[in-house]
Design a protein around this motif. Structure first.
Motif, PDB file in Angstrom:
ATOM      1  N   GLY A   1       1.124  -1.414   0.005  1.00  0.00           N
ATOM      2  CA  GLY A   1      -0.157  -0.169   0.017  1.00  0.00           C
ATOM      3  C   GLY A   1       0.401   1.319   0.518  1.00  0.00           C
ATOM      4  O   GLY A   1       1.610   1.214   1.346  1.00  0.00           O
ATOM      5  N   SER A   2       0.758   2.463  -0.500  1.00  0.00           N
ATOM      6  CA  SER A   2       1.084   3.083  -0.857  1.00  0.00           C
ATOM      7  C   SER A   2       1.737   3.774  -1.691  1.00  0.00           C
ATOM      8  O   SER A   2       2.619   4.504  -1.854  1.00  0.00           O
ATOM      9  N   CYS A   3       2.833   2.478  -2.254  1.00  0.00           N
ATOM     10  CA  CYS A   3       3.736   2.448  -2.511  1.00  0.00           C
ATOM     11  C   CYS A   3       3.672   1.554  -4.534  1.00  0.00           C
ATOM     12  O   CYS A   3       3.977   2.255  -5.196  1.00  0.00           O
TER      13      CYS A   3
ATOM     14  N   CYS B   1      13.421  14.037  -9.885  1.00  0.00           N
ATOM     15  CA  CYS B   1      13.801  12.338 -10.070  1.00  0.00           C
ATOM     16  C   CYS B   1      13.572  11.813  -8.711  1.00  0.00           C
ATOM     17  O   CYS B   1      13.409   9.910  -8.929  1.00  0.00           O
ATOM     18  N   ALA B   2      12.435  12.540  -8.162  1.00  0.00           N
ATOM     19  CA  ALA B   2      12.169  11.249  -7.333  1.00  0.00           C
ATOM     20  C   ALA B   2      10.445  12.344  -7.561  1.00  0.00           C
ATOM     21  O   ALA B   2      10.040  13.098  -7.101  1.00  0.00           O
ATOM     22  N   GLY B   3       9.042  11.732  -6.299  1.00  0.00           N
ATOM     23  CA  GLY B   3       8.232  12.606  -6.221  1.00  0.00           C
ATOM     24  C   GLY B   3       8.554  13.365  -4.957  1.00  0.00           C
ATOM     25  O   GLY B   3       8.355  14.403  -4.801  1.00  0.00           O
ATOM     26  N   ALA B   4       9.658  12.607  -3.878  1.00  0.00           N
ATOM     27  CA  ALA B   4       9.604  13.653  -2.480  1.00  0.00           C
ATOM     28  C   ALA B   4      10.685  15.083  -3.484  1.00  0.00           C
ATOM     29  O   ALA B   4      10.327  16.211  -3.335  1.00  0.00           O
ATOM     30  N   HIS B   5      11.236  14.645  -3.949  1.00  0.00           N
ATOM     31  CA  HIS B   5      12.172  15.742  -5.387  1.00  0.00           C
ATOM     32  C   HIS B   5      11.088  16.735  -5.637  1.00  0.00           C
ATOM     33  O   HIS B   5      11.230  17.790  -6.269  1.00  0.00           O
ATOM     34  N   GLY B   6       9.582  16.067  -6.254  1.00  0.00           N
ATOM     35  CA  GLY B   6       8.959  16.620  -7.299  1.00  0.00           C
ATOM     36  C   GLY B   6       8.010  17.784  -5.960  1.00  0.00           C
ATOM     37  O   GLY B   6       7.410  18.931  -5.857  1.00  0.00           O
ATOM     38  N   GLU B   7       7.938  17.429  -4.968  1.00  0.00           N
ATOM     39  CA  GLU B   7       7.178  18.269  -3.418  1.00  0.00           C
ATOM     40  C   GLU B   7       8.838  18.867  -3.630  1.00  0.00           C
ATOM     41  O   GLU B   7       8.138  20.319  -3.279  1.00  0.00           O
ATOM     42  N   LEU B   8       9.509  18.984  -2.868  1.00  0.00           N
ATOM     43  CA  LEU B   8       9.813  19.557  -2.847  1.00  0.00           C
ATOM     44  C   LEU B   8      10.264  20.845  -4.041  1.00  0.00           C
ATOM     45  O   LEU B   8      10.339  22.034  -3.668  1.00  0.00           O
TER      46      LEU B   8
ATOM     47  N   ALA C   1      -0.836  12.181   5.681  1.00  0.00           N
ATOM     48  CA  ALA C   1       0.092  12.326   4.506  1.00  0.00           C
ATOM     49  C   ALA C   1       1.081  11.471   4.451  1.00  0.00           C
ATOM     50  O   ALA C   1       1.336  11.158   6.126  1.00  0.00           O
ATOM     51  N   HIS C   2       2.128  11.334   3.555  1.00  0.00           N
ATOM     52  CA  HIS C   2       2.851  10.391   3.359  1.00  0.00           C
ATOM     53  C   HIS C   2       4.334  11.494   4.217  1.00  0.00           C
ATOM     54  O   HIS C   2       3.806  12.247   3.897  1.00  0.00           O
ATOM     55  N   GLY C   3       4.336  10.216   4.344  1.00  0.00           N
ATOM     56  CA  GLY C   3       5.959  11.094   5.650  1.00  0.00           C
ATOM     57  C   GLY C   3       7.017  12.567   4.685  1.00  0.00           C
ATOM     58  O   GLY C   3       7.376  13.347   5.088  1.00  0.00           O
ATOM     59  N   THR C   4       6.889  12.099   3.027  1.00  0.00           N
ATOM     60  CA  THR C   4       7.515  12.903   2.339  1.00  0.00           C
ATOM     61  C   THR C   4       7.180  14.702   2.447  1.00  0.00           C
ATOM     62  O   THR C   4       7.688  15.420   2.559  1.00  0.00           O
ATOM     63  N   ASN C   5       5.680  14.007   2.961  1.00  0.00           N
ATOM     64  CA  ASN C   5       5.105  15.683   3.015  1.00  0.00           C
ATOM     65  C   ASN C   5       5.958  16.817   3.522  1.00  0.00           C
ATOM     66  O   ASN C   5       6.902  17.524   3.198  1.00  0.00           O
TER      67      ASN C   5
ATOM     68  N   TYR D   1      -1.478  19.474  -4.686  1.00  0.00           N
ATOM     69  CA  TYR D   1      -1.748  18.292  -4.220  1.00  0.00           C
ATOM     70  C   TYR D   1      -0.574  16.878  -4.962  1.00  0.00           C
ATOM     71  O   TYR D   1      -0.096  16.958  -5.492  1.00  0.00           O
ATOM     72  N   ASP D   2      -0.176  15.763  -3.672  1.00  0.00           N
ATOM     73  CA  ASP D   2       0.438  15.283  -4.588  1.00  0.00           C
ATOM     74  C   ASP D   2      -0.694  14.035  -4.835  1.00  0.00           C
ATOM     75  O   ASP D   2      -1.328  13.036  -4.417  1.00  0.00           O
ATOM     76  N   GLY D   3       0.164  13.534  -5.765  1.00  0.00           N
ATOM     77  CA  GLY D   3       0.138  12.677  -6.659  1.00  0.00           C
ATOM     78  C   GLY D   3       0.274  11.501  -7.019  1.00  0.00           C
ATOM     79  O   GLY D   3       0.977  10.984  -8.001  1.00  0.00           O
ATOM     80  N   ALA D   4       1.282  10.828  -6.422  1.00  0.00           N
ATOM     81  CA  ALA D   4       2.450  10.232  -6.338  1.00  0.00           C
ATOM     82  C   ALA D   4       1.688   8.812  -6.635  1.00  0.00           C
ATOM     83  O   ALA D   4       1.920   8.364  -7.573  1.00  0.00           O
ATOM     84  N   ASN D   5       0.217   8.753  -6.067  1.00  0.00           N
ATOM     85  CA  ASN D   5      -0.731   7.823  -7.040  1.00  0.00           C
ATOM     86  C   ASN D   5      -1.819   8.646  -7.033  1.00  0.00           C
ATOM     87  O   ASN D   5      -2.798   8.159  -6.463  1.00  0.00           O
ATOM     88  N   LEU D   6      -1.477   8.195  -8.927  1.00  0.00           N
ATOM     89  CA  LEU D   6      -2.398   9.204  -9.716  1.00  0.00           C
ATOM     90  C   LEU D   6      -3.229   8.172  -9.954  1.00  0.00           C
ATOM     91  O   LEU D   6      -4.676   8.112 -10.902  1.00  0.00           O
TER      92      LEU D   6
ATOM     93  N   ILE E   1       3.754  13.983 -10.770  1.00  0.00           N
ATOM     94  CA  ILE E   1       3.222  12.974 -10.974  1.00  0.00           C
ATOM     95  C   ILE E   1       4.145  11.877 -10.227  1.00  0.00           C
ATOM     96  O   ILE E   1       5.259  12.018 -10.739  1.00  0.00           O
ATOM     97  N   ASN E   2       4.246  10.481  -9.264  1.00  0.00           N
ATOM     98  CA  ASN E   2       5.394  10.229  -9.411  1.00  0.00           C
ATOM     99  C   ASN E   2       5.035   9.065 -11.702  1.00  0.00           C
ATOM    100  O   ASN E   2       4.053   8.213 -10.677  1.00  0.00           O
ATOM    101  N   LEU E   3       5.421   8.934 -11.718  1.00  0.00           N
ATOM    102  CA  LEU E   3       5.376   7.970 -12.818  1.00  0.00           C
ATOM    103  C   LEU E   3       5.866   6.478 -12.736  1.00  0.00           C
ATOM    104  O   LEU E   3       5.578   5.844 -13.183  1.00  0.00           O
ATOM    105  N   HIS E   4       6.814   6.603 -11.883  1.00  0.00           N
ATOM    106  CA  HIS E   4       7.225   5.594 -11.851  1.00  0.00           C
ATOM    107  C   HIS E   4       5.922   4.241  -9.993  1.00  0.00           C
ATOM    108  O   HIS E   4       7.050   4.310  -9.552  1.00  0.00           O
ATOM    109  N   LYS E   5       5.439   5.113 -10.341  1.00  0.00           N
ATOM    110  CA  LYS E   5       4.163   4.327  -9.832  1.00  0.00           C
ATOM    111  C   LYS E   5       2.609   4.375 -10.246  1.00  0.00           C
ATOM    112  O   LYS E   5       2.294   3.139 -11.131  1.00  0.00           O
ATOM    113  N   THR E   6       1.919   5.607 -10.674  1.00  0.00           N
ATOM    114  CA  THR E   6       1.193   5.451 -11.443  1.00  0.00           C
ATOM    115  C   THR E   6       0.861   4.891 -12.939  1.00  0.00           C
ATOM    116  O   THR E   6      -0.002   4.437 -13.658  1.00  0.00           O
TER     117      THR E   6
END
Ligand SMILES: *Cc1c(COP(=O)(O)O)cnc(C)c1O
Length: 493
Positions: free
Chosen positions: A77-79, A137-144, A171-175, A247-252, A271-276
């Motif tokens: 879940g979440s990943c 290069c990652a979801g967290a990098h996108g958030e930043l 929220a996910h810990g990266t937020n 909007y945290d769209g890691a899992n769109l 968006i996390n391309l490596h999930k969605t």
């Protein structure tokens, strides 16, 4: 010494003088190009010395101890451990892509720049936002990156006092981590009894902190897999206070083709391309976390940018006065983008709409089939994932950790456990849209069997796993006293 190959480290298999290669004599031996002393090591590197077959068998055996989506069901879940179709890898490995250099002139790589450009456009269309950068290069990098865009926006308006970010407790810990790295302060918003953002708590915080609010970060469906039903009220509250909506769209996944963050009033997202959109991930990479913004925020996006101008695709770095500038090396992880674009094209406009409903159907099917034996703290329709709060029968003493370990014995990867932190025994399951009913039925049957074992033979479950190369590890010791180098291991023996 253990003579089973994978029981050893490659260093333990080393024998002085052994070699796995033979090289011709160096014809340039007579030239004496000496490295400056500062670039030379002070002592010989302590490298393992092994013959070729030992090396090959060692790593082949190690690889057999790995577990991925291609080995079995992986409901983390979440990943979103989504299956990565073979065609993705074939196309990403084509020499015309894999052989590119990030500094080669645009005229020589129009095909790659076109893919890059079209992926930006596809993401904008899928999310209802104006423009995307693929650099992070990652979801967290996108958030930043997204938060830096928001900060730059406020600063451009002279609003330097906006230094606080609202983040729901689910929220996910990266937020909160990304907000802190961006130099922002975190204001936690409580969840209500339905697992959604507590509107009253939000109103209270907004009335107290209004002028200091830079943004609110939201995940929807949230980390409990629930669709937040108060988005219009929330966006209105935050916008009226002068903040932006992130909007945290890691899992769109669950939203694809169904609704768009841009239409819901969000200003910035990743968006996390490596999930969605598939791509194997885990253990830290490779990833891609594109950031999209609504019209008006484009000037702040990072560079380089890939644009279509004068009849060709071009890379632009200059001429953007308000840009954040570069946020990483070159363009981000291009191979992940190729896979995402192939995934989108393979589905096409029509089938991309099926991703969300199928992911939700699979998750709800598992939830409803197991809720008589596992505790379901929040009833109702979930989206792509849901959370149990451990076994329903708490009298056996069998915990979520024990259930997760026992699943390994049956050949399944464990779900996410003890996250989110809202419940004591969280067990978070996400099947994704790709799994067949047979696979899901097999998982349900095993989960029921484990619930039964917890009653009839709790010790069996509590001492699991029994079939894996390594049994139950001592998590606490591993965290408190990590042994991560061979030297450290040897010193402690
Ligand atoms: C995975 C995830 C992230 C972080 O993505 P990384 O690529 O691991 O940095 C952020 N938010 C949510 C909701 C996620 O599931």
């Amino acid at each position: 010494m253990n003579n089973k190959l994978y029981g050893n480290l490659i260093f333990e298999l080393s024998k002085p003088g052994r070699k796995g290669y033979s090289l011709p004599q160096n014809p340039y031996q007579h030239t004496t190009a000496e490295l400056p002393a500062t670039c030379c090591r002070k002592q010989e590197a302590q490298l393992p010395e092994c013959d070729e077959m030992t090396v090959v068998r060692h790593y082949t055996n190690l690889s057999h101890n790995n577990f991925g989506v291609n080995d079995g069901f992986y409901p983390l879940g979440s990943c979103t451990m989504k299956y990565n179709p073979v065609i993705n890898e074939e196309i990403a490995a084509m020499k015309t892509f894999a052989g590119l250099h990030p500094l080669q002139p645009a005229e020589t790589c129009q095909h790659a720049l076109e893919l890059y450009f079209r992926l930006q456009e596809s993401l904008a269309e899928l999310t209802g936002l104006s423009e995307f950068t693929l650099n992070p290069c990652a979801g967290a990098h996108g958030e930043l990156t997204g938060l830096m865009v928001i900060r730059a926006y406020h600063e451009s308006r002279g609003d330097r006092q906006r230094t606080k970010v609202l983040i729901p407790d689910s929220a996910h810990g990266t937020n909160p981590a990304s907000a802190a790295v961006c130099g922002l302060e975190i204001l936690e918003v409580k969840s209500d009894a339905h697992g959604q953002v507590d509107l009253e708590d939000l109103k209270r915080i907004v009335s107290e902190e209004g002028p200091a609010i830079a943004a609110m970060m939201m995940t929807n469906p949230n980390t409990l897999g629930l669709f937040e039903t108060h988005i219009p009220e929330i966006t209105q509250l935050v916008h009226e206070a002068g903040g932006l909506m992130y909007y945290d769209g890691a899992n769109l996944n669950p939203m694809l083709g169904a609704c768009r963050p841009g239409d819901m009033g969000f200003d910035v997202m990743h968006i996390n391309l490596h999930k969605t959109f598939s791509t194997p991930h885990g253990g830290g990479g490779p990833g891609s976390g594109p950031v999209g913004v609504r019209a008006g925020l484009e000037p702040f996006l990072p560079t380089p940018r890939v644009v279509f101008r004068n009849d060709m695709f071009q890379v632009e770095t200059g001429d953007y006065e308000q840009t954040l500038g570069s946020i990483g090396a070159f363009f981000g992880n291009f191979a992940v983008m190729i896979k995402a674009y192939v995934y989108i094209l393979s589905l096409g406009r029509e089938h991309v709409k099926m991703v969300g409903p199928l992911a939700a159907l699979n998750a709800n099917y598992i939830k409803e089939s197991l809720k008589d034996v596992y505790e379901l703290p929040i009833e109702g329709l979930c989206k792509h994932e849901f959370v149990f709060d451990g076994l329903k029968d708490k009298s056996t003493g069998v915990t979520t950790m024990d259930v997760a370990k026992r699943l390994l014995d049956y050949g399944y990867h464990a779900p996410t456990i003890y996250f989110p932190l809202l419940f004591h025994e969280s067990l978070m399951i996400e099947p994704t849209e790709n799994e067949s009913k047979d696979t899901i039925d097999g998982f349900i049957q095993v989960m029921r069997q484990i619930a039964e074992e917890a009653k009839t033979d709790p010790e069996l479950v509590k001492s699991a796993p029994h079939t894996t190369p390594i049994g139950r590890v001592d998590d606490v010791l591993a965290v408190k006293h990590p042994v991560v180098t061979f030297r450290q291991l040897k010193n402690e023996q």
